[in-house]
Design a protein around this motif. Sequence first.
Motif, PDB file in Angstrom:
ATOM      1  N   TYR A 207      -4.058  -5.929   9.730  1.00 54.92           N
ATOM      2  CA  TYR A 207      -2.741  -5.287   9.668  1.00 54.92           C
ATOM      3  C   TYR A 207      -2.167  -5.265   8.254  1.00 54.92           C
ATOM      4  CZ  TYR A 207       1.956  -3.802  10.890  1.00 54.92           C
ATOM      5  OH  TYR A 207       3.128  -3.094  10.956  1.00 54.92           O
ATOM      6  N   GLU A 208      -2.199  -6.379   7.571  1.00 57.75           N
ATOM      7  CA  GLU A 208      -1.632  -6.445   6.217  1.00 57.75           C
ATOM      8  C   GLU A 208      -2.259  -5.392   5.308  1.00 57.75           C
ATOM      9  OE1 GLU A 208      -1.786  -9.394   2.342  1.00 57.75           O
ATOM     10  OE2 GLU A 208      -1.859 -10.307   4.344  1.00 57.75           O
ATOM     11  N   GLY A 209      -3.583  -5.352   5.282  1.00 60.48           N
ATOM     12  CA  GLY A 209      -4.271  -4.380   4.430  1.00 60.48           C
ATOM     13  C   GLY A 209      -4.020  -2.952   4.861  1.00 60.48           C
ATOM     14  N   ASN A 210      -4.001  -2.724   6.164  1.00 64.17           N
ATOM     15  CA  ASN A 210      -3.756  -1.368   6.654  1.00 64.17           C
ATOM     16  C   ASN A 210      -2.347  -0.884   6.306  1.00 64.17           C
ATOM     17  OD1 ASN A 210      -6.298  -0.969   7.769  1.00 64.17           O
ATOM     18  ND2 ASN A 210      -5.715  -1.752   9.786  1.00 64.17           N
ATOM     19  N   LEU A 211      -1.376  -1.799   6.363  1.00 60.50           N
ATOM     20  CA  LEU A 211      -0.003  -1.408   6.026  1.00 60.50           C
ATOM     21  C   LEU A 211       0.122  -1.105   4.535  1.00 60.50           C
ATOM     22  CD1 LEU A 211       2.904  -0.881   6.737  1.00 60.50           C
ATOM     23  CD2 LEU A 211       3.321  -3.372   6.729  1.00 60.50           C
ATOM     24  N   VAL A 212      -0.506  -1.922   3.703  1.00 65.66           N
ATOM     25  CA  VAL A 212      -0.515  -1.649   2.258  1.00 65.66           C
ATOM     26  C   VAL A 212      -1.166  -0.292   1.991  1.00 65.66           C
ATOM     27  CG1 VAL A 212      -1.474  -2.354   0.031  1.00 65.66           C
ATOM     28  CG2 VAL A 212      -0.465  -4.069   1.553  1.00 65.66           C
ATOM     29  N   ASN A 213      -2.281  -0.033   2.657  1.00 68.38           N
ATOM     30  CA  ASN A 213      -2.971   1.244   2.473  1.00 68.38           C
ATOM     31  C   ASN A 213      -2.120   2.416   2.941  1.00 68.38           C
ATOM     32  OD1 ASN A 213      -5.221  -0.039   1.436  1.00 68.38           O
ATOM     33  ND2 ASN A 213      -6.332  -0.055   3.374  1.00 68.38           N
ATOM     34  N   LEU A 214      -1.432   2.246   4.069  1.00 63.54           N
ATOM     35  CA  LEU A 214      -0.601   3.330   4.582  1.00 63.54           C
ATOM     36  C   LEU A 214       0.500   3.696   3.593  1.00 63.54           C
ATOM     37  CD1 LEU A 214       0.640   4.006   8.117  1.00 63.54           C
ATOM     38  CD2 LEU A 214       2.363   3.811   6.328  1.00 63.54           C
ATOM     39  N   ILE A 215       1.187   2.688   3.081  1.00 66.19           N
ATOM     40  CA  ILE A 215       2.273   2.948   2.124  1.00 66.19           C
ATOM     41  C   ILE A 215       1.715   3.590   0.856  1.00 66.19           C
ATOM     42  CG2 ILE A 215       4.069   1.924   0.706  1.00 66.19           C
ATOM     43  CD1 ILE A 215       4.649   1.880   3.738  1.00 66.19           C
ATOM     44  N   PRO A 228      10.763   3.902  -3.139  1.00 64.05           N
ATOM     45  CA  PRO A 228      11.241   2.658  -2.538  1.00 64.05           C
ATOM     46  C   PRO A 228      10.846   2.568  -1.063  1.00 64.05           C
ATOM     47  CG  PRO A 228      12.968   3.711  -3.824  1.00 64.05           C
ATOM     48  CD  PRO A 228      11.862   4.703  -3.714  1.00 64.05           C
ATOM     49  N   VAL A 229      10.390   1.386  -0.656  1.00 64.29           N
ATOM     50  CA  VAL A 229       9.896   1.181   0.711  1.00 64.29           C
ATOM     51  C   VAL A 229      10.571  -0.044   1.330  1.00 64.29           C
ATOM     52  CG1 VAL A 229       7.880   0.524   2.084  1.00 64.29           C
ATOM     53  CG2 VAL A 229       7.666   2.284   0.321  1.00 64.29           C
ATOM     54  N   VAL A 230      11.029   0.124   2.562  1.00 61.68           N
ATOM     55  CA  VAL A 230      11.578  -0.983   3.340  1.00 61.68           C
ATOM     56  C   VAL A 230      10.718  -1.164   4.578  1.00 61.68           C
ATOM     57  CG1 VAL A 230      13.512  -1.713   4.793  1.00 61.68           C
ATOM     58  CG2 VAL A 230      13.952  -0.770   2.522  1.00 61.68           C
ATOM     59  N   ILE A 231      10.257  -2.386   4.805  1.00 55.63           N
ATOM     60  CA  ILE A 231       9.439  -2.721   5.963  1.00 55.63           C
ATOM     61  C   ILE A 231      10.247  -3.639   6.874  1.00 55.63           C
ATOM     62  CG2 ILE A 231       7.348  -3.890   6.770  1.00 55.63           C
ATOM     63  CD1 ILE A 231       6.099  -3.160   4.024  1.00 55.63           C
ATOM     64  N   GLY A 232      10.483  -3.185   8.099  1.00 50.75           N
ATOM     65  CA  GLY A 232      11.240  -3.986   9.052  1.00 50.75           C
ATOM     66  C   GLY A 232      10.329  -4.924   9.835  1.00 50.75           C
ATOM     67  N   ALA A 251       2.051 -10.919   8.190  1.00 51.79           N
ATOM     68  CA  ALA A 251       1.327  -9.796   7.584  1.00 51.79           C
ATOM     69  C   ALA A 251       2.287  -8.756   7.023  1.00 51.79           C
ATOM     70  CB  ALA A 251       0.413  -9.157   8.626  1.00 51.79           C
ATOM     71  N   GLN A 252       3.371  -8.497   7.729  1.00 50.75           N
ATOM     72  CA  GLN A 252       4.355  -7.523   7.242  1.00 50.75           C
ATOM     73  C   GLN A 252       5.010  -8.006   5.948  1.00 50.75           C
ATOM     74  OE1 GLN A 252       6.615  -7.459  10.891  1.00 50.75           O
ATOM     75  NE2 GLN A 252       5.640  -5.571  11.611  1.00 50.75           N
ATOM     76  N   LYS A 253       5.349  -9.275   5.917  1.00 49.48           N
ATOM     77  CA  LYS A 253       5.972  -9.839   4.711  1.00 49.48           C
ATOM     78  C   LYS A 253       4.999  -9.823   3.532  1.00 49.48           C
ATOM     79  CE  LYS A 253       8.837 -13.719   3.179  1.00 49.48           C
ATOM     80  NZ  LYS A 253       8.172 -13.996   1.898  1.00 49.48           N
ATOM     81  N   ARG A 254       3.764 -10.225   3.775  1.00 51.75           N
ATOM     82  CA  ARG A 254       2.775 -10.247   2.695  1.00 51.75           C
ATOM     83  C   ARG A 254       2.477  -8.838   2.177  1.00 51.75           C
ATOM     84  NH1 ARG A 254      -1.631 -14.656   5.075  1.00 51.75           N
ATOM     85  NH2 ARG A 254      -0.421 -16.545   4.547  1.00 51.75           N
ATOM     86  N   ALA A 255       2.465  -7.872   3.070  1.00 59.54           N
ATOM     87  CA  ALA A 255       2.245  -6.489   2.640  1.00 59.54           C
ATOM     88  C   ALA A 255       3.348  -6.048   1.692  1.00 59.54           C
ATOM     89  CB  ALA A 255       2.182  -5.568   3.853  1.00 59.54           C
ATOM     90  N   SER A 256       4.581  -6.398   2.022  1.00 55.18           N
ATOM     91  CA  SER A 256       5.702  -6.015   1.150  1.00 55.18           C
ATOM     92  C   SER A 256       5.587  -6.665  -0.218  1.00 55.18           C
ATOM     93  CB  SER A 256       7.036  -6.399   1.800  1.00 55.18           C
ATOM     94  OG  SER A 256       7.250  -7.800   1.785  1.00 55.18           O
ATOM     95  N   GLU A 257       5.037  -7.878  -0.260  1.00 59.17           N
ATOM     96  CA  GLU A 257       4.893  -8.595  -1.528  1.00 59.17           C
ATOM     97  C   GLU A 257       3.774  -8.017  -2.385  1.00 59.17           C
ATOM     98  OE1 GLU A 257       6.460 -12.895   0.269  1.00 59.17           O
ATOM     99  OE2 GLU A 257       4.311 -12.498   0.032  1.00 59.17           O
ATOM    100  N   ARG A 258       2.834  -7.346  -1.762  1.00 60.08           N
ATOM    101  CA  ARG A 258       1.727  -6.725  -2.508  1.00 60.08           C
ATOM    102  C   ARG A 258       2.093  -5.344  -3.047  1.00 60.08           C
ATOM    103  NH1 ARG A 258      -3.417  -7.017   1.360  1.00 60.08           N
ATOM    104  NH2 ARG A 258      -4.182  -5.564  -0.234  1.00 60.08           N
ATOM    105  N   LEU A 259       3.192  -4.797  -2.558  1.00 59.83           N
ATOM    106  CA  LEU A 259       3.610  -3.456  -2.964  1.00 59.83           C
ATOM    107  C   LEU A 259       4.754  -3.539  -3.971  1.00 59.83           C
ATOM    108  CD1 LEU A 259       3.685  -1.978   0.621  1.00 59.83           C
ATOM    109  CD2 LEU A 259       2.181  -1.124  -1.195  1.00 59.83           C
ATOM    110  N   GLN A 260       4.723  -2.693  -4.980  1.00 60.33           N
ATOM    111  CA  GLN A 260       5.841  -2.617  -5.917  1.00 60.33           C
ATOM    112  C   GLN A 260       6.985  -1.841  -5.288  1.00 60.33           C
ATOM    113  OE1 GLN A 260       4.300  -0.932  -9.560  1.00 60.33           O
ATOM    114  NE2 GLN A 260       3.681  -2.929 -10.323  1.00 60.33           N
TER     115      GLN A 260
END
Length: 313
Positions: A207-215, A228-232, A251-260
């Motif tokens: 999930y984490e990687g897929n969310l980063v890839n999607l964004i 700018p991206v907000v992940i709920g 996973a959602q939190k970590r994805a947000s931390e990997r994205l600028q």
Amino acid sequence: MRFVLTILALLYLVPSLFAVGKVQVYILAGQSNMQGQGVVDLDHPEYYNGGKGILNNVMKNPEMASRYAHIKDGQGNYVIRDDVFVRHQTKDGLKTGGLSIGFTSYSGKHHIGPEFQLGHVIGDATKQPVLLIKTAWGGKSIYKDFRPPSSGGEVGVFYKQMLAEIDEGLKNIKSEFPQIGKNYQLAGFVWFQGWNDMFDKEALEQYEGNLVNLITDVRDVLNTPELPVVIGETGNMGEEVGDNMKAIRVAQKRASERLQNAAFVKTTAFARPKEASPNVGHGHHWFGNAESYFLIGDAMGRAMVELRQLKKE
């Protein structure tokens, strides 16, 4: 010479004048909780728990009066904004108009989603007109349905459909919202999804990687690398939940931390008990509690305002 200088000064100002007037477009995407399940006024004693947790009733709480004061006018009607607009394609047809109740997958005007208070928050912080393009479907995963190209494998049908609806919405701004013109700026992307990925081991692990890839892929397609991206957070039922839901939240939190230029919005504090909510059997939908959806939208909106450093003068 004075005339020439005046003309040159005006020409210099023209680009900035157009920039100020551009419609600020936000993309709201995800699954059923982005569609919106917060009940506004349905109060059948058997099917809606007598109206507990519906918007009409939660706003009567005197401790919350100031928080809800902006959503109804002096006659008790829900306000329809003339500076914030919504576009939402549902299975039954296209919904467009000024921000108010009813921009969900249901017919009529009996529900709200995160767009409701999010739109109020962003609209209050923005000089330009605001357009929310909402694209969401219930029961969809990133692992399959929203699978982005960068994750490999077959691109998800609803990833493609999401982009198609965004493209259609941007192309039709002038015809669907003639009062706000056609010049726009992509201002932000809000993601609210995660339930379905919890129930498949591989989907959860990816999930984490897929969310980063999607964004990342959405930013690439829209040619907005710093959008700018907000992940709920999938915060249903509060803190005391099973391991799978805890893992999806991490996973959602970590994805947000990997994205600028991205923010993670924690939502567990907005969960309300089923006994105080209209849909007691719908934990996956925050039990239909309108206060939950209102507060989720409020937090998402504030996070986006902070990301964009908006301040309406």
